[in-house]
Design an enzyme around this catalytic site. Structure first.
Site, PDB file in Angstrom:
ATOM      1  N   ASP A 223      76.891  25.129 161.255  1.00  0.00           N
ATOM      2  CA  ASP A 223      77.473  25.118 159.992  1.00  0.00           C
ATOM      3  C   ASP A 223      78.346  24.141 159.702  1.00  0.00           C
ATOM      4  O   ASP A 223      78.464  23.133 158.747  1.00  0.00           O
ATOM      5  CB  ASP A 223      78.146  26.560 159.258  1.00  0.00           C
TER       6      ASP A 223
ATOM      7  N   CYS B  53      55.813  26.829 149.394  1.00  0.00           N
ATOM      8  CA  CYS B  53      56.271  27.200 148.062  1.00  0.00           C
ATOM      9  C   CYS B  53      55.148  26.967 147.207  1.00  0.00           C
ATOM     10  O   CYS B  53      55.177  27.939 146.307  1.00  0.00           O
ATOM     11  CB  CYS B  53      57.560  26.414 147.529  1.00  0.00           C
TER      12      CYS B  53
ATOM     13  N   CYS C  97      62.684  30.954 141.550  1.00  0.00           N
ATOM     14  CA  CYS C  97      64.201  30.702 142.245  1.00  0.00           C
ATOM     15  C   CYS C  97      64.757  29.862 141.066  1.00  0.00           C
ATOM     16  O   CYS C  97      65.747  30.006 140.433  1.00  0.00           O
ATOM     17  CB  CYS C  97      64.203  30.003 143.363  1.00  0.00           C
TER      18      CYS C  97
ATOM     19  N   CYS D  48      68.734  33.457 143.945  1.00  0.00           N
ATOM     20  CA  CYS D  48      67.432  32.617 144.159  1.00  0.00           C
ATOM     21  C   CYS D  48      66.481  33.025 145.256  1.00  0.00           C
ATOM     22  O   CYS D  48      65.520  32.981 145.606  1.00  0.00           O
ATOM     23  CB  CYS D  48      67.900  31.204 144.313  1.00  0.00           C
TER      24      CYS D  48
HETATM   25  C1  B12 Z   1      77.181  22.169 151.718  1.00  0.00           C
HETATM   26  C2  B12 Z   1      76.366  23.658 152.038  1.00  0.00           C
HETATM   27  C3  B12 Z   1      76.266  24.568 150.888  1.00  0.00           C
HETATM   28  C4  B12 Z   1      76.659  24.061 149.331  1.00  0.00           C
HETATM   29  C5  B12 Z   1      75.379  23.289 148.919  1.00  0.00           C
HETATM   30  C6  B12 Z   1      74.213  23.787 149.086  1.00  0.00           C
HETATM   31  C7  B12 Z   1      73.263  23.021 149.477  1.00  0.00           C
HETATM   32  N1  B12 Z   1      72.003  23.362 149.019  1.00  0.00           N
HETATM   33  O1  B12 Z   1      73.067  22.277 150.278  1.00  0.00           O
HETATM   34  C8  B12 Z   1      76.915  25.506 148.900  1.00  0.00           C
HETATM   35  C9  B12 Z   1      78.332  25.787 148.905  1.00  0.00           C
HETATM   36  C10 B12 Z   1      76.646  25.483 147.247  1.00  0.00           C
HETATM   37  C11 B12 Z   1      76.033  26.258 149.792  1.00  0.00           C
HETATM   38  C12 B12 Z   1      75.542  27.639 149.111  1.00  0.00           C
HETATM   39  C13 B12 Z   1      74.810  28.498 150.221  1.00  0.00           C
HETATM   40  N2  B12 Z   1      74.659  28.347 151.261  1.00  0.00           N
HETATM   41 CO1  B12 Z   1      75.290  26.704 152.453  1.00  0.00          CO
HETATM   42  N3  B12 Z   1      75.514  25.191 153.506  1.00  0.00           N
HETATM   43  C14 B12 Z   1      75.895  24.194 153.385  1.00  0.00           C
HETATM   44  C15 B12 Z   1      76.137  22.930 154.412  1.00  0.00           C
HETATM   45  C16 B12 Z   1      77.688  23.196 155.056  1.00  0.00           C
HETATM   46  C17 B12 Z   1      75.563  21.661 154.414  1.00  0.00           C
HETATM   47  C18 B12 Z   1      74.215  21.564 153.822  1.00  0.00           C
HETATM   48  C19 B12 Z   1      74.025  20.126 153.146  1.00  0.00           C
HETATM   49  O2  B12 Z   1      73.970  19.335 153.899  1.00  0.00           O
HETATM   50  N4  B12 Z   1      73.825  20.008 151.659  1.00  0.00           N
HETATM   51  C20 B12 Z   1      73.595  18.658 151.270  1.00  0.00           C
HETATM   52  C21 B12 Z   1      72.386  18.624 150.619  1.00  0.00           C
HETATM   53  C22 B12 Z   1      72.153  17.055 150.416  1.00  0.00           C
HETATM   54  O3  B12 Z   1      71.274  18.937 151.538  1.00  0.00           O
HETATM   55  P1  B12 Z   1      69.940  19.655 151.298  1.00  0.00           P
HETATM   56  O4  B12 Z   1      70.176  20.810 150.341  1.00  0.00           O
HETATM   57  O5  B12 Z   1      69.483  20.082 152.465  1.00  0.00           O
HETATM   58  O6  B12 Z   1      69.371  18.512 150.255  1.00  0.00           O
HETATM   59  C23 B12 Z   1      68.139  17.994 150.782  1.00  0.00           C
HETATM   60  C24 B12 Z   1      67.137  18.375 149.365  1.00  0.00           C
HETATM   61  O7  B12 Z   1      67.921  17.988 148.360  1.00  0.00           O
HETATM   62  C25 B12 Z   1      66.253  17.246 149.842  1.00  0.00           C
HETATM   63  N5  B12 Z   1      65.408  16.866 148.668  1.00  0.00           N
HETATM   64  C26 B12 Z   1      65.780  16.129 147.677  1.00  0.00           C
HETATM   65  N6  B12 Z   1      64.861  15.857 146.899  1.00  0.00           N
HETATM   66  C27 B12 Z   1      63.503  16.223 147.633  1.00  0.00           C
HETATM   67  C28 B12 Z   1      62.360  16.130 147.130  1.00  0.00           C
HETATM   68  C29 B12 Z   1      61.335  16.823 148.118  1.00  0.00           C
HETATM   69  C30 B12 Z   1      60.020  16.967 147.656  1.00  0.00           C
HETATM   70  C31 B12 Z   1      61.942  17.432 149.342  1.00  0.00           C
HETATM   71  C32 B12 Z   1      60.873  18.238 150.154  1.00  0.00           C
HETATM   72  C33 B12 Z   1      63.371  17.684 149.487  1.00  0.00           C
HETATM   73  C34 B12 Z   1      64.046  17.105 148.604  1.00  0.00           C
HETATM   74  O8  B12 Z   1      66.730  16.351 150.416  1.00  0.00           O
HETATM   75  C35 B12 Z   1      68.122  16.566 151.051  1.00  0.00           C
HETATM   76  C36 B12 Z   1      68.377  16.245 152.278  1.00  0.00           C
HETATM   77  O9  B12 Z   1      67.702  16.920 153.426  1.00  0.00           O
HETATM   78  C37 B12 Z   1      75.076  23.959 155.487  1.00  0.00           C
HETATM   79  C38 B12 Z   1      75.075  23.951 156.870  1.00  0.00           C
HETATM   80  C39 B12 Z   1      74.908  22.557 157.499  1.00  0.00           C
HETATM   81  N7  B12 Z   1      75.749  22.111 158.567  1.00  0.00           N
HETATM   82  O10 B12 Z   1      73.965  21.879 157.354  1.00  0.00           O
HETATM   83  C40 B12 Z   1      75.076  25.386 155.021  1.00  0.00           C
HETATM   84  C41 B12 Z   1      73.802  26.199 154.987  1.00  0.00           C
HETATM   85  C42 B12 Z   1      72.773  25.391 154.162  1.00  0.00           C
HETATM   86  N8  B12 Z   1      74.118  27.511 153.915  1.00  0.00           N
HETATM   87  C43 B12 Z   1      73.759  28.420 154.204  1.00  0.00           C
HETATM   88  C44 B12 Z   1      73.817  29.397 153.447  1.00  0.00           C
HETATM   89  C45 B12 Z   1      73.243  30.931 153.819  1.00  0.00           C
HETATM   90  C46 B12 Z   1      74.049  29.550 152.076  1.00  0.00           C
HETATM   91  C47 B12 Z   1      73.869  30.520 150.832  1.00  0.00           C
HETATM   92  C48 B12 Z   1      72.601  31.276 151.010  1.00  0.00           C
HETATM   93  C49 B12 Z   1      75.251  31.412 151.089  1.00  0.00           C
HETATM   94  C50 B12 Z   1      75.325  32.545 149.882  1.00  0.00           C
HETATM   95  N9  B12 Z   1      74.546  33.596 149.741  1.00  0.00           N
HETATM   96  O11 B12 Z   1      76.078  32.433 148.873  1.00  0.00           O
HETATM   97  C51 B12 Z   1      74.180  29.500 149.466  1.00  0.00           C
HETATM   98  C52 B12 Z   1      72.557  29.242 149.046  1.00  0.00           C
HETATM   99  C53 B12 Z   1      72.670  28.273 147.886  1.00  0.00           C
HETATM  100  C54 B12 Z   1      71.553  27.409 147.585  1.00  0.00           C
HETATM  101  N10 B12 Z   1      70.621  27.834 147.009  1.00  0.00           N
HETATM  102  O12 B12 Z   1      71.369  26.406 148.263  1.00  0.00           O
HETATM  103  C55 B12 Z   1      72.765  28.482 155.489  1.00  0.00           C
HETATM  104  C56 B12 Z   1      71.510  28.237 155.162  1.00  0.00           C
HETATM  105  C57 B12 Z   1      70.392  29.202 156.154  1.00  0.00           C
HETATM  106  C58 B12 Z   1      68.920  28.569 155.520  1.00  0.00           C
HETATM  107  N11 B12 Z   1      68.175  29.692 155.708  1.00  0.00           N
HETATM  108  O13 B12 Z   1      68.638  27.774 155.113  1.00  0.00           O
HETATM  109  C59 B12 Z   1      73.299  26.919 156.080  1.00  0.00           C
HETATM  110  C60 B12 Z   1      72.259  26.245 156.937  1.00  0.00           C
HETATM  111  C61 B12 Z   1      74.373  27.505 157.067  1.00  0.00           C
HETATM  112  C62 B12 Z   1      73.884  28.058 158.226  1.00  0.00           C
HETATM  113  N12 B12 Z   1      74.379  27.425 159.597  1.00  0.00           N
HETATM  114  O14 B12 Z   1      72.986  28.943 158.503  1.00  0.00           O
HETATM  115  N13 B12 Z   1      76.013  25.922 151.033  1.00  0.00           N
HETATM  116  S1  SF4 Z   2      61.242  31.394 145.027  1.00  0.00           S
HETATM  117 FE1  SF4 Z   2      61.693  29.229 145.222  1.00  0.00          FE
HETATM  118  S2  SF4 Z   2      61.777  29.002 147.255  1.00  0.00           S
HETATM  119 FE2  SF4 Z   2      60.759  30.898 147.350  1.00  0.00          FE
HETATM  120  S3  SF4 Z   2      58.503  30.333 147.457  1.00  0.00           S
HETATM  121 FE3  SF4 Z   2      59.089  30.283 145.201  1.00  0.00          FE
HETATM  122  S4  SF4 Z   2      59.704  28.008 144.638  1.00  0.00           S
HETATM  123 FE4  SF4 Z   2      59.502  28.416 147.114  1.00  0.00          FE
HETATM  124  S1  SF4 Z   3      72.735  30.709 144.567  1.00  0.00           S
HETATM  125 FE1  SF4 Z   3      72.690  31.324 142.860  1.00  0.00          FE
HETATM  126  S2  SF4 Z   3      73.687  30.082 141.515  1.00  0.00           S
HETATM  127 FE2  SF4 Z   3      73.231  28.922 143.616  1.00  0.00          FE
HETATM  128  S3  SF4 Z   3      71.227  28.188 143.053  1.00  0.00           S
HETATM  129 FE3  SF4 Z   3      70.712  30.163 143.880  1.00  0.00          FE
HETATM  130  S4  SF4 Z   3      70.626  31.392 142.064  1.00  0.00           S
HETATM  131 FE4  SF4 Z   3      71.447  29.655 141.654  1.00  0.00          FE
END
Ligand code: B12
Ligand code: SF4
Ligand code: SF4
Length: 308
Positions: free
Chosen positions: A131, A185, A191, A241
């Site tokens: 993380d 997906c 979601c 979601c």
């Molecule tokens: C910052 C962060 C958050 C932020 C931002 C969320 C996010 N989606 O990244 C916040 C605070 C909102 C958050 C929330 C949650 N988090 Co968090 N978070 C992190 C953290 C520290 C970094 C993630 C990161 O780099 N985000 C930056 C964005 C840019 O990354 P990304 O979402 O992967 O973005 C990619 C997409 O946008 C993609 N993309 C863009 N365009 C396109 C187009 C296509 C076609 C495709 C395929 C992809 C794509 O490219 C980007 C780069 O890879 C990680 C731990 C880590 N060091 O990785 C944990 C982590 C992701 N979190 C985790 C968890 C559990 C959660 C929550 C479920 C907690 C909760 N229940 O409240 C929620 C889920 C919310 C959600 N729907 O994402 C877990 C997820 C486990 C898993 N199974 O994936 C992690 C991995 C921590 C861990 N070690 O387990 N989190």
């Molecule tokens: S709910 Fe969202 S993450 Fe899950 S299978 Fe459907 S599109 Fe993919």
């Molecule tokens: S964690 Fe809740 S607020 Fe964040 S993207 Fe998922 S449904 Fe939306």
């Protein structure tokens, strides 16, 4: 060290012995595609006040900047689903926070895996992360075949859905890489439709500033007026979601890790009691719980925001 690959099967057996439900290996290389997407995400301001995301962005894109000479990225996952269900209404805590803090559960296991690597591959060096490090864990999980990035932006496994925590080991030891996971997906958009704040701004992209998980856990200070009364009953994190995802409704399996079982009162916390706790009582009661991250002030802010 030789350029030959080491035995991936031994490594995987050791990771499973330590209690990880999944283990996969990716070739260590610069994350060109995912790195460019991270840059766009940051440039759009989607990180909100999480300044630490931008500060080490270059390291996140390139593991060689984190561990010089890195050859393999080992990704592990641990199932945390317990079978308990969220209550209706107010005071909901996301599933990941019901039990002991996963950093404390996975950290020692990852450290042990690194010790095993040091012994098995003399001269190698390894560093583990869960993380908090400058590592794009989800991108590596996809490359290592653990699961794919769902449209809701968490990683989904075919056998445990997305209820898994991720951990990563960067190592200079070379292992045969696994095949990357494929996106399953399909045409589903459940979601995106279910997110109450429209935080999934496009498939795979979450604007953290709109996400209830960010607002309740990471955002510091007063909640933005737009979202103050739109937390949908969540006081710590959000699972909407993931709860609606067919991969979770069909493939969730109960964890065998006792540390992830809900602590007393976590599935349906007594919010009136929480409003009355002082700092000392809070720290005592929530020692080793993820809720420590917001502290009692943050929790009170979130509970107060439920009332409109
Ligand atoms: C910052 C962060 C958050 C932020 C931002 C969320 C996010 N989606 O990244 C916040 C605070 C909102 C958050 C929330 C949650 N988090 Co968090 N978070 C992190 C953290 C520290 C970094 C993630 C990161 O780099 N985000 C930056 C964005 C840019 O990354 P990304 O979402 O992967 O973005 C990619 C997409 O946008 C993609 N993309 C863009 N365009 C396109 C187009 C296509 C076609 C495709 C395929 C992809 C794509 O490219 C980007 C780069 O890879 C990680 C731990 C880590 N060091 O990785 C944990 C982590 C992701 N979190 C985790 C968890 C559990 C959660 C929550 C479920 C907690 C909760 N229940 O409240 C929620 C889920 C919310 C959600 N729907 O994402 C877990 C997820 C486990 C898993 N199974 O994936 C992690 C991995 C921590 C861990 N070690 O387990 N989190
Ligand atoms: S709910 Fe969202 S993450 Fe899950 S299978 Fe459907 S599109 Fe993919
Ligand atoms: S964690 Fe809740 S607020 Fe964040 S993207 Fe998922 S449904 Fe939306």
């Amino acid at each position: 060290m030789t350029s030959k690959h080491n035995h991936a099967e031994d490594l995987k057996a050791e990771a499973r012995r330590l209690g990880f439900t999944h283990v996969g290996i990716a070739r260590a290389e610069s994350l060109a595609t995912e790195g460019a997407r991270l840059e766009t995400w940051l440039a759009n301001g989607f990180a909100g006040t999480m300044g630490w995301m931008a500060r080490r962005a270059q390291e996140r894109m390139d593991p060689g900047r984190v561990l010089p000479g890195v050859r393999s990225v080992i990704v592990v996952a641990m199932n945390y689903y317990t079978g308990a269900q969220h209550p209706a209404g107010e005071g909901k805590v996301s599933r990941y926070a019901w039990g002991d803090d996963y950093h404390d559960v996975m950290g020692p296991k990852l450290a042990e895996l690194c010790r095993w690597l040091a012994e098995r591959v003399p001269g190698s060096s390894s560093r583990w992360y869960v993380d908090t490090g400058p590592v794009l864990e989800k991108a590596w999980a996809q490359r290592a075949g653990i699961g794919w990035l769902g449209k809701h932006a968490t990683v989904i496994t075919t056998d445990h859905g997305s209820w898994v925590f991720l951990g990563v080991v960067l190592t200079t030891a070379a292992f045969e890489p696994d095949e990357a996971a494929v996106d399953r997906c399909g045409t589903c958009t459940r979601c995106i439709e279910a997110c109450p704040t429209a935080a999934i701004v496009e498939p795979y992209v979450v604007d953290a500033r709109r996400c209830i998980a960010y607002l309740t856990i990471e955002h510091r200070g007063a909640l933005p007026a737009e979202f103050e009364h739109r937390l949908e009953g969540w006081i710590f994190g959000c699972d909407i979601c993931q709860d609606v995802c067919p991969w979770n409704t069909k493939h969730s399996t109960e964890t065998s890790e006792p540390a992830f079982q809900p602590r007393e009162g976590m599935v349906q916390p007594d919010t009136a009691m929480l409003m009355d706790l002082d700092d000392t009582a809070f720290n005592k009661r929530f020692q080793g719980s993820p809720l420590q991250r917001t502290g009692i002030e943050g929790l009170r802010r979130n509970i107060s925001a439920q009332k409109s």
